[in-house]
Design a protein around this motif. Structure first.
Motif, PDB file in Angstrom:
ATOM      1  N   ILE A   1      -3.196  -1.393  -3.205  1.00 50.85           N
ATOM      2  CA  ILE A   1      -2.825   0.521  -3.050  1.00 50.85           C
ATOM      3  C   ILE A   1      -1.700   1.281  -4.158  1.00 50.85           C
ATOM      4  CG2 ILE A   1      -0.689   1.491  -1.577  1.00 50.85           C
ATOM      5  CD1 ILE A   1      -1.172  -0.766   0.798  1.00 50.85           C
ATOM      6  N   SER A   2      -1.498   1.871  -4.059  1.00 52.42           N
ATOM      7  CA  SER A   2      -1.094   2.070  -5.744  1.00 52.42           C
ATOM      8  C   SER A   2       0.472   2.276  -5.157  1.00 52.42           C
ATOM      9  CB  SER A   2      -2.172   3.706  -6.266  1.00 52.42           C
ATOM     10  OG  SER A   2      -1.661   4.578  -5.358  1.00 52.42           O
ATOM     11  N   LYS A   3       0.868   2.195  -6.145  1.00 52.71           N
ATOM     12  CA  LYS A   3       2.910   2.413  -5.818  1.00 52.71           C
ATOM     13  C   LYS A   3       3.309   4.074  -6.162  1.00 52.71           C
ATOM     14  CE  LYS A   3       4.158  -1.805  -8.096  1.00 52.71           C
ATOM     15  NZ  LYS A   3       5.230  -2.556  -9.834  1.00 52.71           N
ATOM     16  N   SER A   4       4.337   4.832  -5.595  1.00 51.65           N
ATOM     17  CA  SER A   4       3.966   5.534  -5.859  1.00 51.65           C
ATOM     18  C   SER A   4       4.924   6.005  -7.641  1.00 51.65           C
ATOM     19  CB  SER A   4       5.376   6.197  -5.182  1.00 51.65           C
ATOM     20  OG  SER A   4       5.133   6.086  -3.641  1.00 51.65           O
ATOM     21  N   TYR A   5       4.885   7.369  -7.750  1.00 52.21           N
ATOM     22  CA  TYR A   5       5.338   7.587  -8.916  1.00 52.21           C
ATOM     23  C   TYR A   5       6.798   7.847  -9.717  1.00 52.21           C
ATOM     24  CZ  TYR A   5       0.888   9.325  -9.152  1.00 52.21           C
ATOM     25  OH  TYR A   5      -0.776   9.630  -9.277  1.00 52.21           O
TER      26      TYR A   5
ATOM     27  N   ASP B   1      10.996  12.964  -2.729  1.00 51.82           N
ATOM     28  CA  ASP B   1      10.237  11.831  -1.908  1.00 51.82           C
ATOM     29  C   ASP B   1      10.480  10.761  -2.063  1.00 51.82           C
ATOM     30  OD1 ASP B   1       8.348  14.238  -2.796  1.00 51.82           O
ATOM     31  OD2 ASP B   1       8.309  13.706  -4.588  1.00 51.82           O
ATOM     32  N   ASP B   2       9.917   9.638  -0.766  1.00 54.31           N
ATOM     33  CA  ASP B   2       9.796   8.446  -1.191  1.00 54.31           C
ATOM     34  C   ASP B   2       8.972   7.410  -1.939  1.00 54.31           C
ATOM     35  OD1 ASP B   2      11.464   8.447   0.969  1.00 54.31           O
ATOM     36  OD2 ASP B   2      10.071   8.207   2.625  1.00 54.31           O
ATOM     37  N   ILE B   3       9.883   6.383  -2.274  1.00 56.89           N
ATOM     38  CA  ILE B   3       9.493   5.443  -3.380  1.00 56.89           C
ATOM     39  C   ILE B   3       8.639   4.406  -2.643  1.00 56.89           C
ATOM     40  CG2 ILE B   3       9.300   4.193  -5.527  1.00 56.89           C
ATOM     41  CD1 ILE B   3      11.333   6.192  -6.553  1.00 56.89           C
ATOM     42  N   TYR B   4       6.766   3.829  -2.557  1.00 55.59           N
ATOM     43  CA  TYR B   4       6.144   3.385  -2.229  1.00 55.59           C
ATOM     44  C   TYR B   4       5.919   2.043  -3.041  1.00 55.59           C
ATOM     45  CZ  TYR B   4       7.356   5.513   2.330  1.00 55.59           C
ATOM     46  OH  TYR B   4       7.754   6.439   3.599  1.00 55.59           O
ATOM     47  N   GLU B   5       6.036   0.937  -2.719  1.00 52.95           N
ATOM     48  CA  GLU B   5       5.208   0.003  -3.004  1.00 52.95           C
ATOM     49  C   GLU B   5       4.235  -1.123  -1.681  1.00 52.95           C
ATOM     50  OE1 GLU B   5       7.789  -2.910  -5.878  1.00 52.95           O
ATOM     51  OE2 GLU B   5       8.330  -0.542  -6.898  1.00 52.95           O
TER      52      GLU B   5
ATOM     53  N   PRO C   1       0.866   3.264   5.836  1.00 54.06           N
ATOM     54  CA  PRO C   1       1.785   3.110   6.257  1.00 54.06           C
ATOM     55  C   PRO C   1       2.582   1.824   6.707  1.00 54.06           C
ATOM     56  CG  PRO C   1       0.517   4.297   7.956  1.00 54.06           C
ATOM     57  CD  PRO C   1      -0.148   4.348   6.765  1.00 54.06           C
ATOM     58  N   SER C   2       1.567   0.797   7.061  1.00 51.52           N
ATOM     59  CA  SER C   2       2.084  -0.122   7.803  1.00 51.52           C
ATOM     60  C   SER C   2       1.701  -1.772   6.766  1.00 51.52           C
ATOM     61  CB  SER C   2       1.528  -0.612   8.538  1.00 51.52           C
ATOM     62  OG  SER C   2       0.278  -1.280   8.390  1.00 51.52           O
ATOM     63  N   LYS C   3       1.304  -0.976   5.233  1.00 53.15           N
ATOM     64  CA  LYS C   3       1.462  -2.367   4.745  1.00 53.15           C
ATOM     65  C   LYS C   3       1.548  -1.513   3.071  1.00 53.15           C
ATOM     66  CE  LYS C   3      -3.788  -3.075   5.575  1.00 53.15           C
ATOM     67  NZ  LYS C   3      -2.995  -4.257   6.031  1.00 53.15           N
ATOM     68  N   VAL C   4       3.056  -0.899   3.430  1.00 53.97           N
ATOM     69  CA  VAL C   4       3.920  -0.491   2.446  1.00 53.97           C
ATOM     70  C   VAL C   4       5.408  -0.466   2.730  1.00 53.97           C
ATOM     71  CG1 VAL C   4       2.498   1.280   1.111  1.00 53.97           C
ATOM     72  CG2 VAL C   4       4.136   2.109   2.781  1.00 53.97           C
ATOM     73  N   ALA C   5       6.347  -0.674   1.606  1.00 55.57           N
ATOM     74  CA  ALA C   5       7.602  -0.623   1.949  1.00 55.57           C
ATOM     75  C   ALA C   5       8.813   0.893   1.148  1.00 55.57           C
ATOM     76  CB  ALA C   5       7.966  -2.249   1.719  1.00 55.57           C
ATOM     77  N   GLN C   6       9.844   0.934   1.639  1.00 53.41           N
ATOM     78  CA  GLN C   6      10.087   1.729   0.721  1.00 53.41           C
ATOM     79  C   GLN C   6      10.966   1.280   0.219  1.00 53.41           C
ATOM     80  OE1 GLN C   6      12.205   5.519   2.610  1.00 53.41           O
ATOM     81  NE2 GLN C   6      13.014   5.517   1.187  1.00 53.41           N
TER      82      GLN C   6
ATOM     83  N   ASP D   1      -3.218   5.254  -2.599  1.00 57.21           N
ATOM     84  CA  ASP D   1      -1.938   5.885  -1.553  1.00 57.21           C
ATOM     85  C   ASP D   1      -1.180   4.779  -1.007  1.00 57.21           C
ATOM     86  OD1 ASP D   1      -1.651   7.634   0.034  1.00 57.21           O
ATOM     87  OD2 ASP D   1      -3.230   8.895  -1.717  1.00 57.21           O
ATOM     88  N   ALA D   2      -0.192   4.749  -0.297  1.00 51.84           N
ATOM     89  CA  ALA D   2       0.788   4.311   0.157  1.00 51.84           C
ATOM     90  C   ALA D   2       0.285   5.461   1.542  1.00 51.84           C
ATOM     91  CB  ALA D   2       2.454   4.483  -0.336  1.00 51.84           C
TER      92      ALA D   2
END
Length: 521
Positions: A477-481, A461-465, A363-368, A358-359
């Protein structure tokens, strides 16, 4: 009797028996196969003592055995096919699927419980997480009677998530119960979404004239055939926007809200300008799910959503997967070319061909991409205006309250064994449109429907992709819920990840080959 085969153990059956007996107080049978695999059998009901002594929140003993095996046996393998970081639902589904296919999987979680962001917590854990230093009142009942979801979601009875459950046979570890009713907020009040023709005729959601127009619309949806132009009434749903379909049948704005948000479950009105095919498929999913059991299209697991990742974790363990809870992840290691090598934990590096997680681990490979605000509310009464239903979903369309996104209210009770008898757990959620400081005000309309609230726990909660698809660095990496009230978007992410990881499409036809992990007596 329940049996768990745990791969990669050493010939330490005597030490393991002593350790497990100390924790479980149960009649155990410990066997070592070829010096590699340990089989642990338990007889008797020891769930509460196990949960209490190990400090886990679930009523299932499976996670306790995983943790004890982790502490009691040394790992002889330093090379895996896959390392999975986190035990959220997406991660556990993929762990189970890949283990079934023969992959050597190691799954690690920094927490001492399963589920990650999709965990279910006891009341004491909920207070510790959101109201640190405050103890829950004794009047609320026993701690072990609570299983509170952090992420509220229901399963569509005919959705892809249920297909995955059936395909993997994880349903043998879980018990589901239907959600009693689906409701929608319109013109300042809650109304039940009709589940049959009799309810439709009496429903206050539409006038008699509008019901006739809506009848034509639903007959169009039911009879539509993409391969037969004679059924399409001049509307190619692959290209025409949904707004044009509504206009074709002269549907009022309120009816459009009802269809688009309570049936198709769109988060906002952006779907109106998009091709109608997606909305058509969503409506069909809702109707097929409703027809499967009646009353509502949703089902929900007994003891909360935290049981779901545990079910898939057990599937993985049965097929040789290794699990480590309460295991810190110091570093995800990459080579000079930026390709994944392994995971460093407590000074040691475990290697694998690829990593899934999960994201929060990358932290360096995802965007909010946004935020979701959720309020977990404890009530001592059913949600008003729902006919005292023991479980509900309420959709508040954005246009009904002048917002940019819908608000969802998920309500469950002791009927699903998540709270003591006489209490209701209601979780209100929506996407955050404004600033974080005003986030709670964005769900005020949903909270107002609940009546008196005993306790309220609000979290954002932040949503990350992921920034990349993972094929270059072998990091998936999975997406946030998100704020949706069902698992269909989670399933879409799992299927996309699976295809990128394996190179082929996930097929969920039939059942995987069953390995007997328990004897039926």
């Amino acid at each position: 009797m329940s049996v768990l085969e745990y791969g990669s153990g050493q010939s330490r059956a005597a030490d393991l028996r002593e350790s497990l007996n100390c924790y479980c107080g149960a009649l155990l049978s410990v066997a070592v196969h070829d010096g590699l695999d340990i089989t642990v059998s338990l007889e008797g009901q020891t769930r509460d003592p196990i949960s209490k002594s190990v400090g886990f929140h679930s009523t299932s003993w499976i996670e306790s055995i995983h943790a004890l095996l982790q502490r009691s046996t040394a790992q002889t393998q330093d090379q895996y096919d896959v390392i999975v970081l986190g035990t959220g639902l997406s991660e556990c589904i993929l762990s189970g699927l890949l283990s079934v296919e023969g992959k050597k999987v190691l799954q690690m979680d920094r927490n001492d419980y399963y589920g990650g962001a999709s965990a279910s917590l006891k009341l004491s854990q909920l207070y510790a997480k959101f109201k640190s230093g405050t103890e829950p009142p004794e009047a609320y009942g026993k701690d072990r009677q609570y299983s509170v979801d952090l992420i509220p979601k229901f399963a569509m009875a005919s959705g892809e998530f249920v297909d995955i459950l059936y395909h993997t046979d994880v349903t043998r570890y879980l018990e589901f119960r239907q959600v009693a009713g689906s409701f929608v907020y319109r013109d300042g009040k809650i109304s039940k979404v009709p589940s049959n023709n009799a309810e439709a005729l009496l429903s206050p959601l539409m006038s008699l004239t509008e019901k006739n127009r809506a009848k034509g619309f639903f007959e169009f949806i039911q009879n539509y055939d993409f391969a037969n132009p004679a059924t399409q009434q001049g509307l190619d749903l692959n290209t025409v926007p949904m707004s044009e379909v509504y206009a074709k049948f002269g549907l009022e704005a309120g009816t459009q809200d009802f269809i688009g948000h309570a049936l198709a479950l769109h988060l906002d009105d952006s779907y109106m300008s998009q091709p109608a095919k997606d909305t058509y498929e969503r409506i069909c999913l809702y109707m097929n799910s409703m027809a499967r059991y009646g009353k509502s299209p949703y089902i929900y697991p007994m003891h909360g959503l935290g049981e779901l990742p545990q079910g898939f974790a057990r599937l993985s363990a049965i097929h040789g997967g290794t699990f480590m809870l309460n295991k810190p992840v110091d570093e995800v290691v990459y080579d000079e070319a930026g390709k994944f090598v392994g995971v460093k934990s407590e000074g040691e590096v475990v290697k694998a061909s690829l990593v899934i997680g999960d994201a929060s681990y990358f932290p360096s490979k995802v965007a909010q991409k946004g935020q979701v605000v959720r309020a977990i509310c404890l009530l001592n009464h059913p949600i008003p205006e729902t006919g005292d239903a023991d479980s509900v979903q309420i959709v508040i369309p954005q246009n009904q309250i002048g917002r940019n996104h819908d608000i969802y209210v998920a309500g469950v009770s002791s009927a699903h064994a998540v709270v003591p008898e006489g209490y209701t757990l209601a979780i209100v959620s929506t996407l955050v449109s404004g600033t974080t400081a005003d986030a709670e005000s964005e769900i005020a309309a949903g909270i107002a429907l609940l009546g008196p609230v005993l306790e309220k726990f609000v979290h954002i909660d932040d949503i990350y992709e992921p920034l990349a698809n993972g094929t270059a660095d072998q990091t998936f990496i999975s997406k946030s819920y998100d704020a949706t009230s069902h698992f269909e978007t989670t399933c879409a992410d799992v299927k996309d990840l699976y295809k990128r990881i394996t190179g082929h499409v996930l097929k969920v036809e039939g059942k995987v080959k069953k390995i007997e992990d328990e004897s039926e007596e």
